[in-house]
Scaffold this motif. Sequence first.
Motif, short mmCIF file in Angstrom:
data_model
loop_
_atom_site.label_atom_id
_atom_site.label_comp_id
_atom_site.label_asym_id
_atom_site.label_seq_id
_atom_site.Cartn_x
_atom_site.Cartn_y
_atom_site.Cartn_z
N ASN A 12 13.75 12.01 32.43
CA ASN A 12 12.47 12.48 32.98
C ASN A 12 12.39 12.22 34.49
OD1 ASN A 12 11.67 13.26 30.42
ND2 ASN A 12 10.58 11.35 30.00
N LEU A 16 11.85 14.94 37.50
CA LEU A 16 10.76 14.82 38.47
C LEU A 16 11.29 14.69 39.89
CD1 LEU A 16 7.73 14.42 39.07
CD2 LEU A 16 8.05 11.98 38.62
N GLU A 130 9.99 25.77 26.54
CA GLU A 130 9.43 24.68 25.75
C GLU A 130 10.35 24.24 24.62
OE1 GLU A 130 5.70 26.65 24.72
OE2 GLU A 130 4.66 25.18 25.96
N THR A 144 13.49 20.37 31.54
CA THR A 144 14.02 19.11 32.05
C THR A 144 15.50 19.22 32.38
OG1 THR A 144 12.43 17.95 30.65
CG2 THR A 144 14.18 16.64 31.61
N TRP A 210 7.02 22.86 38.65
CA TRP A 210 6.04 21.78 38.49
C TRP A 210 4.94 22.24 37.54
CZ3 TRP A 210 6.04 16.85 40.79
CH2 TRP A 210 4.90 16.09 40.53
N ALA A 211 4.46 23.48 37.73
CA ALA A 211 3.41 24.01 36.86
C ALA A 211 3.90 24.19 35.43
CB ALA A 211 2.90 25.35 37.42
N SER A 213 6.19 22.15 34.05
CA SER A 213 6.31 20.80 33.52
C SER A 213 4.95 20.16 33.26
CB SER A 213 7.11 19.92 34.48
OG SER A 213 8.39 20.46 34.72
N TYR A 214 4.00 20.44 34.14
CA TYR A 214 2.63 19.92 33.99
C TYR A 214 1.71 21.15 34.01
CZ TYR A 214 5.21 15.84 35.57
OH TYR A 214 6.15 14.84 35.71
N PRO A 215 1.56 21.83 32.86
CA PRO A 215 1.06 23.21 32.83
C PRO A 215 -0.40 23.42 33.26
CG PRO A 215 1.32 22.35 30.61
CD PRO A 215 1.90 21.33 31.53
N SER A 216 -0.63 23.28 34.55
CA SER A 216 -1.91 23.65 35.14
C SER A 216 -1.72 23.79 36.64
CB SER A 216 -2.99 22.60 34.84
OG SER A 216 -2.73 21.40 35.53
N MET A 221 -3.34 20.74 44.32
CA MET A 221 -2.17 20.17 43.65
C MET A 221 -1.05 19.83 44.63
SD MET A 221 -0.53 23.56 41.80
CE MET A 221 0.98 22.74 41.31
#
Length: 298
Positions: A12, A16, A130, A144, A210-211, A213-216, A221
């Motif tokens: 992870n 990142l 996913e 990832t 990034w969106a 991986s962190y879906p928003s 941001m």
Amino acid sequence: MDSSIFLQQMVNGFSLGSMYALIAIGYTMVYGVLRLINFAHGDIMMVGAYVGLFAMTSLHLPFVFAIVFSVTIAIILGISIDRVAYKPLRKAPRISLLITAIGVSFLLENLFNVIFGGTPRPFLVPEFLEKVINFGEISITLTTIIVPILTLVLLLFVLFILYKTKYGMAIRALAFDIGAVHLMGIDANLIIAIVFALGSSLAAIAGIFWAVSYPSVEPLMGVLIGLKAFAAAVLGGIGSVGGAVIGGFIIGFTEIVVVAFFPDMAGFKDAFAFVFLIFVLLFKPTGILGINYERSRF
């Protein structure tokens, strides 16, 4: 903590750190050429994420074409920012460029806040990204795996441009002595535009993943993410492309390790990245791969 959880966190952290590295490359290239901290760079990442979402939801483009569309818009935006905001101030004091960069950052944040609102919007994540892949007791998503590989490929691409093409030679020459470049008949503004195009395209790609991986997505941001990427560039050695990537990985690993080993301090994970940066710079102010600016660039 058993070995499987440790390895899971390392994977992870690698993912990142890869996203921080992509953004940090743009910071370090612009600084290497113009001695400018482009604080609007993190917001270009935000724009790339929003454009990617728009391309998939409104234009109904497949994910890959949405990335291409987002990168194209980011390149146009990056070059436009340079031509409109930075080019008229080439010979102005550095503080004027810095203030202008902060102003451009605020402009993009508030513009998107007015257009899209301040409420985070869910990002449309393609189903294939996913997919979960199991390696023994380690479970990781396809995203990832893709992000670090993509980062390394893009790093090699940037290094190829810098060291194997005539435009790369011009970029390095411009970073060393802009006056000599003008005397040699090279269009300095074209070379600077190429630098902004490269940096902006990498930021847009990082914004989309990034969106994913962190879906928003939200208008602010890019603020903290941009600051961390800038910290990564400084940590690795501002002006060094390889250093920016190393710094990105270190910042990413630091965040993940803090949460994994000290869960009670998870709320301070952002602070730990900057504390780590401070300690490194106390002992090596030029960063890990800091270079002698009187002799070389990048």
